[in-house]
Design a protein around this motif. Structure first.
Motif, PDB file in Angstrom:
ATOM      1  N   ARG A   1      -0.807   9.669  -5.707  1.00  0.00           N
ATOM      2  CA  ARG A   1      -1.915   9.399  -5.030  1.00  0.00           C
ATOM      3  C   ARG A   1      -2.149   9.202  -3.641  1.00  0.00           C
ATOM      4  NH1 ARG A   1      -1.621   4.942  -8.993  1.00  0.00           N
ATOM      5  NH2 ARG A   1      -0.651   3.567  -7.403  1.00  0.00           N
ATOM      6  N   MET A   2      -1.047   8.891  -2.689  1.00  0.00           N
ATOM      7  CA  MET A   2      -1.217   8.984  -1.300  1.00  0.00           C
ATOM      8  C   MET A   2      -1.070  10.351  -0.798  1.00  0.00           C
ATOM      9  SD  MET A   2      -1.624   5.712  -0.577  1.00  0.00           S
ATOM     10  CE  MET A   2      -0.823   5.032   0.878  1.00  0.00           C
TER      11      MET A   2
ATOM     12  N   ASN B   1      -5.479   2.517  -2.960  1.00  0.00           N
ATOM     13  CA  ASN B   1      -4.196   3.045  -3.371  1.00  0.00           C
ATOM     14  C   ASN B   1      -2.749   1.844  -3.163  1.00  0.00           C
ATOM     15  OD1 ASN B   1      -5.392   5.470  -4.028  1.00  0.00           O
ATOM     16  ND2 ASN B   1      -4.589   6.334  -2.167  1.00  0.00           N
TER      17      ASN B   1
ATOM     18  N   HIS C   1       2.637   6.427  -7.172  1.00  0.00           N
ATOM     19  CA  HIS C   1       1.851   5.890  -5.867  1.00  0.00           C
ATOM     20  C   HIS C   1       1.966   7.043  -4.881  1.00  0.00           C
ATOM     21  CE1 HIS C   1       1.091   3.477  -2.431  1.00  0.00           C
ATOM     22  NE2 HIS C   1       2.298   3.760  -1.910  1.00  0.00           N
TER      23      HIS C   1
END
Length: 349
Positions: free
Chosen positions: A328-329, A247, A325
């Motif tokens: 995703r995290m 990621n 981002h």
């Protein structure tokens, strides 16, 4: 139920302040799509006097969907039963149904009494899909964000989508918002590209000596992971850290593409504006600059305006990349149950 009264979208937020005189419905003039596979869209606004306007080939003057966060009126209560709930921090929101597969134009607006701000963009909803447009402002900017909403494995997933403003042929020349444009030809495209290549942004931003593309090195990734491990204070399986590394690397790779993406969208927006010019004017503007030549004021004004547009586009690209981002995290930490044990886990905004 009687049909809602209509008023021009550009005047809607202001007119709402005087609703008793203006007669505009807080539910807006846009009727929900009736198709059984209609897409659903939620408009979330954390700024005052916020509206979302809808445009299509039959409504080039626009239709309103309601008003949010007005001090004199209750928020519109438009809801369409979306499967993904609104964000917990939403100051106000409304929901509408859209005809799927049709290119439309949406525009966010706010009127604070001392400033007017918003963003227009092209949008083609898919059948049975859910979307969310969020609109917020700070001291300098107003930011519009578009996301796809899904329920995956029982969890709410928000996926950022690009905000793209392109030509809208369905309304070209039919309202002040969509001025008449001329069709692309190989010659016109060549002239437009010459004008764009002379612009301040291209001259400054494509200088190779100023390019500085940074991606996360293996050493930097190791450092970030070690820092995160120390903060967690408990063990996580190796595959968690493998995904964590992937990621981070994906984020670095996407940030490295910020400048090319910004330039690509900048040139597309410049072309959109240049399509309003006749061939003769494009010919004149495309000529090389000389010591004796003096550009028209209109050419200079457009160049300066596009310089400001470049930075706004860049801010939008950064916002999309960071949002992607964070999503995703957040999905990663949800999947591995990190938030149950660590208050500072990755979370969605």
């Amino acid at each position: 139920m009687s049909a809602p009264l209509r008023c021009p979208p550009a005047l809607f937020a202001l007119t709402a302040l005087f609703v008793l005189l203006g007669g505009c419905s807080v539910n807006g003039s846009y009727p929900d799509a009736i198709e059984p596979d209609a897409a659903k869209l939620r408009f979330v606004a954390n700024t005052s006097n916020a509206t979302l306007d809808y445009f299509d080939g039959a409504h080039c003057d626009g239709q309103t969907t309601g008003i949010l966060n007005n001090m004199l009126l209750s928020d519109t209560a438009r809801r369409v039963g979306m499967s993904v709930p609104a964000p917990k921090n939403a100051k106000g929101y409304l929901e509408v149904k859209l005809k799927p597969g049709e290119q439309v134009y949406l525009r966010t607006n706010m009127n604070s009494g001392y400033a007017v701000c918003g963003k227009g963009f092209n949008f083609q909803p898919e059948a049975n899909a859910e979307y969310e447009v969020t609109f917020r402002s700070d001291n300098k900017y107003c930011i519009t964000r578009l996301q796809r909403l899904q329920r995956i494995d029982g969890k709410d997933v928000r996926t950022p989508m690009p905000i793209l403003k392109n030509d809208f042929p369905a309304c070209a020349g039919r309202s002040p918002l969509f001025p008449k444009t001329y069709a692309d030809t190989p010659h016109r495209l060549e002239l437009m590209n010459r004008v764009i290549e002379k612009s301040l942004v291209v001259t400054v931003k494509t200088d190779p000596s100023k390019d500085k593309i940074e991606r996360y090195t293996p050493e930097k990734l190791d450092s970030l992971i070690a820092e995160r491990k120390a903060k967690l204070g408990f063990e996580m399986p190796p595959d968690y850290w493998t995904l964590y590394r992937e990621n981070l690397k994906a984020f670095g790779d996407e940030m490295a593409q910020k400048k090319p993406q910004t330039m690509e969208r900048y040139k597309a927006e410049y072309q959109t504006r240049l399509r309003q010019l006749k061939d003769e004017q494009l010919e004149q503007w495309s000529q090389p600059k000389t010591a004796d030549s003096k550009p028209e004021k209109a050419e200079t004004d457009l160049d300066v305006a596009m310089m400001l547009e470049y930075f706004q586009i860049g801010n939008g690209v950064t916002f999309e990349t960071v949002s992607h981002h964070l999503e995703r995290m957040a999905q990663m930490d949800e999947r591995y149950g990190v938030c149950a044990r660590f208050a500072d886990c990755w979370k969605r905004n």
